[in-house]
Design a protein around this motif. Structure first.
Motif, PDB file in Angstrom:
ATOM      1  N   THR A 168       0.972  -1.257   0.109  1.00 50.68           N
ATOM      2  CA  THR A 168      -0.097  -0.011   0.011  1.00 50.68           C
ATOM      3  C   THR A 168       0.651   1.191  -0.047  1.00 50.68           C
ATOM      4  OG1 THR A 168      -1.803  -1.224   1.175  1.00 50.68           O
ATOM      5  CG2 THR A 168      -1.729   1.172   1.430  1.00 50.68           C
ATOM      6  N   ALA A 169       2.095   1.151   0.568  1.00 43.88           N
ATOM      7  CA  ALA A 169       2.836   2.327   0.721  1.00 43.88           C
ATOM      8  C   ALA A 169       3.326   2.630  -0.719  1.00 43.88           C
ATOM      9  CB  ALA A 169       4.180   2.203   1.481  1.00 43.88           C
ATOM     10  N   HIS A 170       3.608   1.864  -1.615  1.00 46.44           N
ATOM     11  CA  HIS A 170       3.933   2.040  -2.981  1.00 46.44           C
ATOM     12  C   HIS A 170       2.661   2.632  -3.753  1.00 46.44           C
ATOM     13  CE1 HIS A 170       7.945   0.884  -2.513  1.00 46.44           C
ATOM     14  NE2 HIS A 170       7.868  -0.415  -2.806  1.00 46.44           N
ATOM     15  N   LEU A 182       5.826  14.014 -10.046  1.00 46.63           N
ATOM     16  CA  LEU A 182       7.328  14.003  -9.402  1.00 46.63           C
ATOM     17  C   LEU A 182       7.848  12.683  -9.349  1.00 46.63           C
ATOM     18  CD1 LEU A 182       5.951  15.387  -6.138  1.00 46.63           C
ATOM     19  CD2 LEU A 182       7.365  16.811  -7.791  1.00 46.63           C
ATOM     20  N   PRO A 183       9.235  12.760  -9.241  1.00 39.90           N
ATOM     21  CA  PRO A 183       9.990  11.589  -9.472  1.00 39.90           C
ATOM     22  C   PRO A 183       9.714  10.828  -8.126  1.00 39.90           C
ATOM     23  CG  PRO A 183      11.549  13.535  -9.271  1.00 39.90           C
ATOM     24  CD  PRO A 183      10.144  14.107  -9.454  1.00 39.90           C
ATOM     25  N   TRP A 184       9.941   9.510  -8.246  1.00 36.19           N
ATOM     26  CA  TRP A 184       9.619   8.402  -7.263  1.00 36.19           C
ATOM     27  C   TRP A 184      10.515   7.279  -7.221  1.00 36.19           C
ATOM     28  CZ3 TRP A 184       5.551   4.406  -8.373  1.00 36.19           C
ATOM     29  CH2 TRP A 184       5.363   3.503  -7.300  1.00 36.19           C
ATOM     30  N   ILE A 185      10.923   7.139  -6.044  1.00 33.86           N
ATOM     31  CA  ILE A 185      11.745   5.978  -5.842  1.00 33.86           C
ATOM     32  C   ILE A 185      11.008   4.793  -5.178  1.00 33.86           C
ATOM     33  CG2 ILE A 185      13.698   4.951  -4.648  1.00 33.86           C
ATOM     34  CD1 ILE A 185      14.964   7.852  -4.709  1.00 33.86           C
ATOM     35  N   ALA A 186      10.689   3.651  -5.674  1.00 30.64           N
ATOM     36  CA  ALA A 186       9.779   2.512  -4.929  1.00 30.64           C
ATOM     37  C   ALA A 186      10.939   1.548  -4.525  1.00 30.64           C
ATOM     38  CB  ALA A 186       8.916   1.782  -6.108  1.00 30.64           C
ATOM     39  N   ALA A 218       7.606   3.732 -11.446  1.00 23.32           N
ATOM     40  CA  ALA A 218       8.697   4.342 -10.502  1.00 23.32           C
ATOM     41  C   ALA A 218       9.795   4.937 -11.475  1.00 23.32           C
ATOM     42  CB  ALA A 218       9.122   3.146  -9.660  1.00 23.32           C
ATOM     43  N   SER A 219      10.341   5.804 -10.859  1.00 26.71           N
ATOM     44  CA  SER A 219      11.589   6.478 -11.587  1.00 26.71           C
ATOM     45  C   SER A 219      12.912   5.358 -11.275  1.00 26.71           C
ATOM     46  CB  SER A 219      11.919   7.914 -10.966  1.00 26.71           C
ATOM     47  OG  SER A 219      10.725   8.698 -11.231  1.00 26.71           O
TER      48      SER A 219
END
Length: 451
Positions: A168-170, A182-186, A218-219
Motif C-alpha cells: 500500500t505504501a507504493h 514528481l520523481p519517485w523511488i519505489a 517508478a523513476s
C-alpha cells in the motif's frame, strides 16, 4: 483494478473516507504543523524537500522501522528536508518507547489514519482473504493520499520515496507521483513474496499486476541486494537495467560497549524464527552431537535466542535432543539494548535459509558493527553468503558437519580479527543514506532539466 484508486475502493472504503478523514481523526500536529528546526541546511543544489512514505515508524517495534527512520534521520543531517508520511500509531502491535526521536525530526512526521482491514471487517474474528489485498493495511491509502497531497503542496516536495513490504505504501507513492508529476523511488526491502516463496501463491495474479504497475511508474526501483536487483531485471526485461539500483541495509552507529568476557561461550541469535526460512532443527542436532562428544555442556556453552519465541514453543524439541540446558529463549528488548547485547556475547549467529536467497537480514549489519565473530547459516551463492564472504571473522556454513566444525572452532577461540573500523563504517546506515541522497539528487537534476 478495484483497489487502485480511492474512488474505486468500494463502498466500505468510501464510508471509511467519509467517516474518518477530518481534523479530529488525526492529531492536529500530525496534519500540517511541524515544529521549527535550527538545523542549517547543506549547500543548496535543488529542491531537497522529499516525502518518505512508510507504514512503520517509531514507536513501532519492528525490523522494518530502522530503514525508513534512519533514512529520515540522516537525510536531515545531510541538509535535506525529509517529510515522513506514516500511519497512525494505533495500528502497531508492538511498541518501542525507548527510541527517542530528535525534536527536529519528530516535527516532520505526519500520521494518516490507518486500519487493519482483517480486523475492521471481521465477523466472529474472521474476514475474507480478499479483503486483505494487496495487504491488510489498504484502508491507510484512503487517508494517506489526501494527507500526502497536502504535504506535497505545503512543503513544495521535489521527490517521493516509498518502501515495501507494505505494498500500500507504493500505491500511495504511485498515486502522489502521478498526480503531481514528481520523481519517485519505489524501495523494495524484499521482493514481493510470490517471487521467492513457492508456498505463497494466494492472489498471486493481483500482487503481480500491482507490482508491474509500480515498476512501470517508478523513476527508480531500489532493492537491498544485488541478487534482488538482478531478479527484478529478469522479471521486467523491458525496463532499463539501470532503473533497478541497490542500497543495502546497514547498522546504526552506536557507542560500542566495553568489551566483556561472558562466563561461558554465549552464542546469540537476535530476531524472529520461521519454520520455513529460519529452521533451527539442524542446530539442535549439532548441539546434541557436540554434547554427546563432551565438547559442550551447561558450564561452558549457551545458545541464546533473543526475541525469537516463547520458551515453550520448542520445549519438546529441546527435550528430545537432550539440550534444554544449553538453549535459552529470552524476551524481546529495545533496539539499542539488543545492539548492546550483540557486542557483549561471544559470537553472533545468523540463519537465512534457501527461501531467502535474495535477501540480506538487517541484523547482519548490526552484527558487523559488534565486531564479534559471526556464525552465518546460509546456502552458498545467496545474497547473505556473498556479503559474509567479505567478512574475515565470519564462518559461513550450511551442512550440519560444517556447523559442528564452526562451533568447535569458536570454543577453541579460532577466529580472525574483524573488519577495520573504516571498512566497517561503509556498512553503516549513514553511508547508505549518502547513497540515497545521491540517487535523489540525480533524479531531481534530471527532473529539473526536463521541466
Amino acid at each position: 483494478m478495484w483497489f487502485y484508486d480511492p474512488c474505486t475502493a468500494g463502498i466500505a472504503g468510501e464510508r471509511l473516507m467519509q467517516r474518518d478523514f477530518h481534523p479530529d481523526a488525526v492529531p492536529q500536529h500530525d496534519m500540517l504543523q511541524p515544529e521549527p528546526t535550527n538545523i542549517s541546511p547543506a549547500p543548496f543544489s535543488g529542491n531537497r524537500n522529499v516525502l518518505l512514505i512508510a507504514l512503520e515508524m517509531p514507536p513501532a517495534r519492528s525490523a522494518g522501522v530502522q530503514r525508513p527512520y534512519r533514512f529520515a534521520e540522516y537525510l536531515l543531517e545531510l541538509g535535506w528536508n525529509p517529510i515522513v508520511l506514516t500511519a497512525s500509531s494505533d495500528i502497531y502491535q508492538r511498541f518501542d518507547h525507548e527510541l527517542q526521536i530528535p525534536t527536529a525530526l519528530a516535527g516532520r512526521i505526519y500520521r494518516a489514519k490507518a486500519y487493519d482491514a482483517s480486523r475492521l471487517f471481521s465477523i466472529a474474528g474472521r474476514s475474507p482473504d480478499w479483503l486483505a489485498l494487496p495487504d491488510r493495511y489498504w484502508p491507510w491509502y484512503l487517508h494517506a493520499t489526501k494527507l500526502g497531497q497536502q504535504l506535497i503542496q505545503q512543503f513544495d516536495i521535489g521527490c517521493i520515496w516509498s518502501t515495501y513490504p507494505v505494498l500500500t505504501a507504493h500505491l500511495i507513492g504511485r498515486k502522489l507521483s502521478k498526480t503531481n508529476n514528481l520523481p519517485w523511488i519505489a524501495d523494495f526491502r524484499d521482493p514481493i513474496q510470490c517471487h521467492y516463496n513457492p508456498a505463497y501463491q494466494h492472489f498471486n495474479t493481483v500482487n503481480r499486476y500491482l507490482e508491474r504497475k509500480i515498476v512501470q511508474s517508478a523513476s527508480k526501483v531500489c532493492t537491498t541486494s544485488n541478487e534482488a536487483a538482478q531478479l527484478y531485471r529478469s522479471i521486467y526485461p523491458e525496463q532499463a537495467s539501470d532503473k533497478f539500483c541497490v542500497i543495502e541495509n546497514g547498522f546504526v552507529p552506536l557507542p560500542v560497549a566495553t568489551a566483556a568476557v561472558p562466563d561461558k561461550i554465549t552464542l546469540l541469535y537476535s530476531g524472529a524464527l520461521y519454520g520455513n526460512g529460519r529452521d533451527i532443527n539442524g542446530i539442535f542436532r549439532v548441539l546434541q552431537q557436540l554434547k554427546q562428544q563432551h565438547l559442550i555442556h551447561q558450564q561452558n556453552f549457551v545458545l541464546r535466542f533473543r526475541g525469537s519465541a516463547k520458551p515453550e514453543r520448542y520445549a519438546k524439541e529441546l527435550a528430545a535432543h537432550d539440550i534444554a540446558d544449553l538453549v535459552e529463549f529470552a524476551p524481546a528488548i529495545a533496539f539499542e539494548q539488543a545492539v548492546a547485547e550483540m557486542q557483549q556475547c561471544s559470537a553472533n549467529m545468523l540463519i537465512q535459509d534457501e527461501i531467502f536467497k535474495y535477501q540480506i537480514p538487517g541484523k547482519l549489519y548490526d552484527y558487523i558493527q559488534s565486531q564479534k565473530p559471526l556464525l552465518a547459516i546460509c546456502p552458498d551463492g545467496s545474497a547473505t553468503a556473498n556479503v559474509c564472504r567479505t567478512l574475515p571473522n565470519c564462518w559461513r556454513v550450511w551442512q550440519d558437519a560444517e556447523l559442528a566444525t564452526a562451533i568447535s572452532a569458536l570454543l577453541a577461540g579460532h577466529f580472525r580479527e574483524p573488519l577495520d573500523t573504516a571498512t566497517a563504517n561503509s556498512y553503516s546506515r549513514r553511508a547508505r543514506t549518502v547513497q540515497l541522497a545521491s540517487l535523489m539528487q540525480s533524479l531531481l537534476l534530471e527532473y529539473t532539466q526536463n521541466h
